[in-house]
Design a protein around this motif. Structure first.
Motif, PDB file in Angstrom:
ATOM      1  N   GLU A  56      29.319 -25.170  20.233  1.00  0.00           N
ATOM      2  CA  GLU A  56      29.331 -24.119  19.216  1.00  0.00           C
ATOM      3  C   GLU A  56      27.909 -23.794  18.749  1.00  0.00           C
ATOM      4  OE1 GLU A  56      31.538 -25.149  15.722  1.00  0.00           O
ATOM      5  OE2 GLU A  56      31.277 -23.151  14.821  1.00  0.00           O
ATOM      6  N   LYS A  57      27.102 -24.836  18.515  1.00  0.00           N
ATOM      7  CA  LYS A  57      25.706 -24.614  18.122  1.00  0.00           C
ATOM      8  C   LYS A  57      24.897 -24.051  19.289  1.00  0.00           C
ATOM      9  CE  LYS A  57      21.969 -25.094  15.448  1.00  0.00           C
ATOM     10  NZ  LYS A  57      21.781 -24.278  14.228  1.00  0.00           N
ATOM     11  N   ALA A  58      25.130 -24.603  20.490  1.00  0.00           N
ATOM     12  CA  ALA A  58      24.369 -24.152  21.667  1.00  0.00           C
ATOM     13  C   ALA A  58      24.541 -22.655  21.896  1.00  0.00           C
ATOM     14  CB  ALA A  58      24.819 -24.930  22.906  1.00  0.00           C
ATOM     15  N   LEU A  59      25.732 -22.142  21.573  1.00  0.00           N
ATOM     16  CA  LEU A  59      25.997 -20.714  21.782  1.00  0.00           C
ATOM     17  C   LEU A  59      25.642 -19.871  20.560  1.00  0.00           C
ATOM     18  CD1 LEU A  59      29.425 -20.880  23.665  1.00  0.00           C
ATOM     19  CD2 LEU A  59      27.141 -20.509  24.644  1.00  0.00           C
ATOM     20  N   ASP A  60      25.170 -20.531  19.502  1.00  0.00           N
ATOM     21  CA  ASP A  60      24.855 -19.801  18.268  1.00  0.00           C
ATOM     22  C   ASP A  60      23.390 -19.351  18.288  1.00  0.00           C
ATOM     23  OD1 ASP A  60      24.744 -18.778  15.734  1.00  0.00           O
ATOM     24  OD2 ASP A  60      24.909 -20.692  14.683  1.00  0.00           O
ATOM     25  N   ASP A  61      22.487 -20.138  17.720  1.00  0.00           N
ATOM     26  CA  ASP A  61      21.119 -19.639  17.516  1.00  0.00           C
ATOM     27  C   ASP A  61      20.040 -20.471  18.218  1.00  0.00           C
ATOM     28  OD1 ASP A  61      21.373 -21.864  15.937  1.00  0.00           O
ATOM     29  OD2 ASP A  61      20.967 -20.859  14.037  1.00  0.00           O
ATOM     30  N   VAL A  62      20.423 -21.342  19.154  1.00  0.00           N
ATOM     31  CA  VAL A  62      19.435 -22.186  19.838  1.00  0.00           C
ATOM     32  C   VAL A  62      18.598 -21.341  20.805  1.00  0.00           C
ATOM     33  CG1 VAL A  62      19.119 -24.178  21.360  1.00  0.00           C
ATOM     34  CG2 VAL A  62      20.905 -24.213  19.601  1.00  0.00           C
ATOM     35  N   LEU A  63      17.301 -21.607  20.804  1.00  0.00           N
ATOM     36  CA  LEU A  63      16.364 -20.870  21.662  1.00  0.00           C
ATOM     37  C   LEU A  63      15.698 -21.794  22.673  1.00  0.00           C
ATOM     38  CD1 LEU A  63      14.205 -18.672  19.214  1.00  0.00           C
ATOM     39  CD2 LEU A  63      16.217 -18.007  20.550  1.00  0.00           C
ATOM     40  N   VAL A  64      15.485 -21.278  23.866  1.00  0.00           N
ATOM     41  CA  VAL A  64      14.595 -21.891  24.847  1.00  0.00           C
ATOM     42  C   VAL A  64      13.268 -21.149  24.670  1.00  0.00           C
ATOM     43  CG1 VAL A  64      14.164 -22.232  27.302  1.00  0.00           C
ATOM     44  CG2 VAL A  64      16.490 -22.501  26.367  1.00  0.00           C
ATOM     45  N   ALA A  65      12.329 -21.813  23.960  1.00  0.00           N
ATOM     46  CA  ALA A  65      11.151 -21.097  23.430  1.00  0.00           C
ATOM     47  C   ALA A  65       9.903 -21.396  24.224  1.00  0.00           C
ATOM     48  CB  ALA A  65      10.931 -21.476  21.966  1.00  0.00           C
ATOM     49  N   PHE A  66       9.083 -20.348  24.423  1.00  0.00           N
ATOM     50  CA  PHE A  66       7.804 -20.586  25.082  1.00  0.00           C
ATOM     51  C   PHE A  66       6.597 -20.123  24.292  1.00  0.00           C
ATOM     52  CE2 PHE A  66       8.902 -16.409  26.656  1.00  0.00           C
ATOM     53  CZ  PHE A  66      10.152 -16.521  27.243  1.00  0.00           C
ATOM     54  N   LYS A  67       6.813 -19.555  23.116  1.00  0.00           N
ATOM     55  CA  LYS A  67       5.684 -19.177  22.262  1.00  0.00           C
ATOM     56  C   LYS A  67       5.971 -19.615  20.834  1.00  0.00           C
ATOM     57  CE  LYS A  67       3.313 -16.688  25.358  1.00  0.00           C
ATOM     58  NZ  LYS A  67       3.099 -15.266  25.592  1.00  0.00           N
ATOM     59  N   ALA A  68       4.918 -19.999  20.125  1.00  0.00           N
ATOM     60  CA  ALA A  68       5.018 -20.300  18.697  1.00  0.00           C
ATOM     61  C   ALA A  68       3.853 -19.606  18.006  1.00  0.00           C
ATOM     62  CB  ALA A  68       4.968 -21.803  18.441  1.00  0.00           C
ATOM     63  N   ASN A  69       4.160 -18.842  16.965  1.00  0.00           N
ATOM     64  CA  ASN A  69       3.142 -17.997  16.319  1.00  0.00           C
ATOM     65  C   ASN A  69       2.417 -17.155  17.364  1.00  0.00           C
ATOM     66  OD1 ASN A  69       3.876 -19.203  13.920  1.00  0.00           O
ATOM     67  ND2 ASN A  69       2.128 -20.600  13.870  1.00  0.00           N
ATOM     68  N   GLY A  70       3.164 -16.613  18.296  1.00  0.00           N
ATOM     69  CA  GLY A  70       2.621 -15.671  19.271  1.00  0.00           C
ATOM     70  C   GLY A  70       1.999 -16.282  20.504  1.00  0.00           C
ATOM     71  N   GLU A  71       1.467 -17.485  20.372  1.00  0.00           N
ATOM     72  CA  GLU A  71       0.749 -18.159  21.458  1.00  0.00           C
ATOM     73  C   GLU A  71       1.658 -19.079  22.252  1.00  0.00           C
ATOM     74  OE1 GLU A  71      -3.604 -19.505  20.100  1.00  0.00           O
ATOM     75  OE2 GLU A  71      -1.956 -20.380  18.957  1.00  0.00           O
ATOM     76  N   ALA A  72       1.185 -19.464  23.429  1.00  0.00           N
ATOM     77  CA  ALA A  72       1.836 -20.545  24.165  1.00  0.00           C
ATOM     78  C   ALA A  72       1.901 -21.789  23.276  1.00  0.00           C
ATOM     79  CB  ALA A  72       1.034 -20.862  25.427  1.00  0.00           C
ATOM     80  N   LEU A  73       2.892 -22.626  23.506  1.00  0.00           N
ATOM     81  CA  LEU A  73       3.011 -23.886  22.771  1.00  0.00           C
ATOM     82  C   LEU A  73       1.805 -24.774  23.061  1.00  0.00           C
ATOM     83  CD1 LEU A  73       6.723 -24.609  23.753  1.00  0.00           C
ATOM     84  CD2 LEU A  73       5.947 -23.903  21.474  1.00  0.00           C
ATOM     85  N   ARG A  74       1.371 -25.518  22.072  1.00  0.00           N
ATOM     86  CA  ARG A  74       0.383 -26.560  22.319  1.00  0.00           C
ATOM     87  C   ARG A  74       1.024 -27.621  23.228  1.00  0.00           C
ATOM     88  NH1 ARG A  74      -2.592 -23.338  19.945  1.00  0.00           N
ATOM     89  NH2 ARG A  74      -4.009 -23.798  18.237  1.00  0.00           N
ATOM     90  N   MET A  75       0.198 -28.331  23.989  1.00  0.00           N
ATOM     91  CA  MET A  75       0.681 -29.419  24.855  1.00  0.00           C
ATOM     92  C   MET A  75       1.558 -30.386  24.061  1.00  0.00           C
ATOM     93  SD  MET A  75      -1.748 -32.005  27.041  1.00  0.00           S
ATOM     94  CE  MET A  75      -1.302 -33.729  27.318  1.00  0.00           C
ATOM     95  N   GLU A  76       1.103 -30.767  22.874  1.00  0.00           N
ATOM     96  CA  GLU A  76       1.832 -31.763  22.089  1.00  0.00           C
ATOM     97  C   GLU A  76       3.108 -31.205  21.469  1.00  0.00           C
ATOM     98  OE1 GLU A  76      -1.268 -30.709  21.593  1.00  0.00           O
ATOM     99  OE2 GLU A  76      -1.728 -30.403  19.464  1.00  0.00           O
ATOM    100  N   HIS A  77       3.290 -29.887  21.531  1.00  0.00           N
ATOM    101  CA  HIS A  77       4.537 -29.282  21.060  1.00  0.00           C
ATOM    102  C   HIS A  77       5.489 -28.953  22.209  1.00  0.00           C
ATOM    103  CE1 HIS A  77       2.088 -28.040  17.323  1.00  0.00           C
ATOM    104  NE2 HIS A  77       2.843 -29.062  16.998  1.00  0.00           N
TER     105      HIS A  77
END
Lengths: 425, 425
Positions: free
Chosen positions: B221-242
């Motif tokens: 139910e949660k997986a089909l709700d608002d979960v994201l497979v994300a590749f940017k945070a604050n516009g930029e690529a994720l930091r390595m540690e994120h």
């Protein structure tokens, strides 16, 4: 869960399934029965512990993203003392611009101030001239809001034709950050505006502590509306090149009024007519007369990907077209996208509802047939304004202008997926 | 404009006026008639051009802000391979957390993946198992939204009493960023959920590519709700540690489910009961039984300034009290602040209306009388929930818990302006 019995074999099977389904051939993918070097040699991350993460220093982008940085244009800014560094908007998503790659324009270099040495003077037609320390500013009620900041010269090089090959250079004199600071109204009221008499025809003149001072006149009506004396952007202190420790935020208005290293605000009974608002930042028309006081940034948009610096890396099929839209007069209510140079338009999807005087991200998901496109976007704002074509702008403004070019941008996307900056008639 | 005739003399006059008005004595301020060294020797920025600004590399914070960085707690994380680095929330304002100082927790170090080597598998009870390349992911419709990410252990050290002296350490396992990515629902539908049958009792099991894998089960139910497979945070690529290049974003739910270096999503007919959801991330009660599946982060708040790392630098008079509030169940509808340890409460001002599953900044502007305070904040969310006291939490949960401590925090602010972490009964 059958894949757990023989993960290597099964994973290889799935990689093949993925290739078949997605149509994206992985370089060096193995033939059936052969060990896949991607799995056996490269994807070994679970077989060792990764690098430790030091708490300090400041966390930097990973090395593979080292091309996502501000860039300048050599022929445009020969000297770093008076220069422009453009936001890599072609490589960003969302709406927030990280400070580390947010565009900056400086007229006399970037100066280094310590908070302890900082002073802000309010003088002129006020009841009680005041000088605030940085610590004083922190004692006034604060406000917070995301705003875009766009240089009036953004896209200015494009008046005469398609010049710069990349959204970073044609449209990258813009950033969008969450500002924290004190309302200018609060500080003016602290100094007292009784001495100014009728406020309708009064102005404030703002200047920075750097050698350019970059002085600009702002009508009192705007000064008392939404202008901020800001000391944080995206939560952090301002970067040195963004005016540390204090800059002015003039929502929706041209970036040069967002005075950096803010040192003085004078209440006056007229505009000062400084260099920055007479010989610069005016728009010369066909007949030689100039528009001035063109402070508000008109509604505008640009496709950030695909674009010359962000070509399509795959062939025909699903393609995400994305870009940014904004208006200095309110919020974005819609963005249309054309793939045929403006003959036909489709309504793009806004990632979030338009936010007042802030960037809006739009997307259009298409099934690309692999043929060339003339890609355009057209913004509409809450005042009913629609972003014009370059021809429409030229009809009104001629060819002498530099500033306030908010025309529709065209990218010619070729069959190869590469793109070029072009003009369409 | 009289100050332009003899700026040095006039400015000195105004500095005195400012001191008189603001009550903040500038160190080394000059006596009348003497040249003010602040002006004559320090504030010389307009007499030369500043430093040039190189477009590259990435723009860093100014040297004077070098203490605004993530920090760890030595006794808590002896080894950087399995460590926590806390956000300096005491020094930030607004709501956005810059990636460079956004908290991160890793279990087996941070691993280094190139986008070209990245693969995401979806398998298990799906019609068509798939493996996506990074480029594949970029071809699906994208979404954008600001969400907070809080570690379940945030404030966990405080169950037994006041332990850590600073908001960074008591509440800094949180950050708030604008994510761009693909809805997990979109990818699951691409693989096809027909094979899963009735989705009501189905789960997804998600794991990372690092040695810990950090596998977690998430109800469908949660997986089909608002979960994201994300590749940017604050516009930029994720930091390595994120989790560069791809992490899971599970809005409102505990941070360890936001799997970094996301490599596999398996559709299952039961929870996997992995180490991370049995021996860890459960809350042991007084009677020895444990709560599990406590995924949602309860409404919580903390005063970030004044606080132990952000003492009041001035005496009595105007004081800005500010902090952050959030809820994993919805939006913040209000925050109350007490300066007397919870006897009396005043309603704080929200900088912007509460945003779903994102941080909210609050302010209370007071006229501090200079006497000691027991400073607290209390969040209320859109479900009607009110943040509890530590005593109320202990009544229900006993003293054995570590995770999900969302109790009201108390800072003892002394007459000196310094603050300490304390408990009030």
């Amino acid at each position: 869960m059958t894949d757990k019995s023989d993960p290597t074999t099964t994973r290889r099977g799935f990689i093949k399934a993925g290739i078949a389904a997605g149509g994206a051939a992985a370089a060096g993918a193995a033939q059936a029965g052969e060990p896949d070097p991607l799995i056996t040699e490269v994807q070994d991350w679970a077989s060792y512990t990764g690098d430790g993460v030091d708490a300090t220093p400041y966390g930097m982008p990973i090395e593979y993203e080292s091309d996502v940085v501000r860039r300048n244009v050599e022929w445009l800014t020969a000297d770093t003392i008076s220069s422009i560094n453009f936001t890599p908007i072609h490589a960003l998503d969302g709406t927030i611009t990280p400070q580390g790659c947010a565009f900056e324009r400086h007229h006399s270099g970037a100066i280094e101030l310590r908070k302890e040495d900082y002073r802000l003077m309010i003088n002129g037609l006020v009841d009680k001239p005041l000088i605030f320390t940085y610590e004083d500013l922190e004692r006034f009620p604060r406000t917070n809001k995301v705003y875009f900041c766009e240089c009036a010269a953004n896209t200015g090089m494009e008046w005469a034709g398609a010049q710069l090959n990349g959204a970073q250079f044609t449209h990258g004199m813009i950033h969008n950050m969450e500002y924290s600071g004190v309302s200018l109204r609060t500080l003016l009221e602290e100094a007292g505006l009784g001495a100014a008499g009728d406020l309708k025809d009064k102005w404030v003149y703002v200047e920075g502590a750097d050698a350019s001072s970059n002085g600009r006149s702002i009508p009192m009506e705007k000064a008392l509306d939404d202008v901020l004396v800001a000391f944080k952007a995206n939560g952090e202190a301002l970067r040195m090149e963004h005016g540390y420790p204090v800059r002015l935020v003039v929502p929706g208005w041209e970036g040069n009024m967002w005075v950096k290293w803010l040192r003085r605000i004078e209440v006056t009974n007229q505009a000062i007519e400084s260099r920055e608002e007479t010989s610069k930042y005016t728009d010369t028309l066909e007949d030689g007369t100039s528009r001035k006081w063109t402070w508000e940034m008109d509604a505008k948009s640009v496709v950030t990907s695909p674009s010359p610096q962000s070509p399509i890396p795959h062939g025909a099929g699903p393609l995400v077209i994305t870009g940014l839209a904004w208006s200095g007069r309110g919020s974005i209510t819609g963005v249309d996208v054309s793939i045929d140079g403006g003959k036909n338009w489709q309504e793009a999807r806004l990632a979030q509802p338009g936010d007042d005087k802030a960037l809006t991200r739009f997307y259009l998901d298409i099934n690309w047939d692999g043929s060339e496109m003339l890609l355009q976007s057209r913004a509409k704002d809450s005042t009913g304004y629609v972003q014009p074509t370059k021809a429409q702008l030229r009809d009104v403004r001629g060819l002498n202008s530099i500033y306030h070019n908010n025309c529709i941008q065209t990218w010619w996307v070729k069959e190869s997926g590469e793109a070029e900056n072009v003009e369409v008639s």
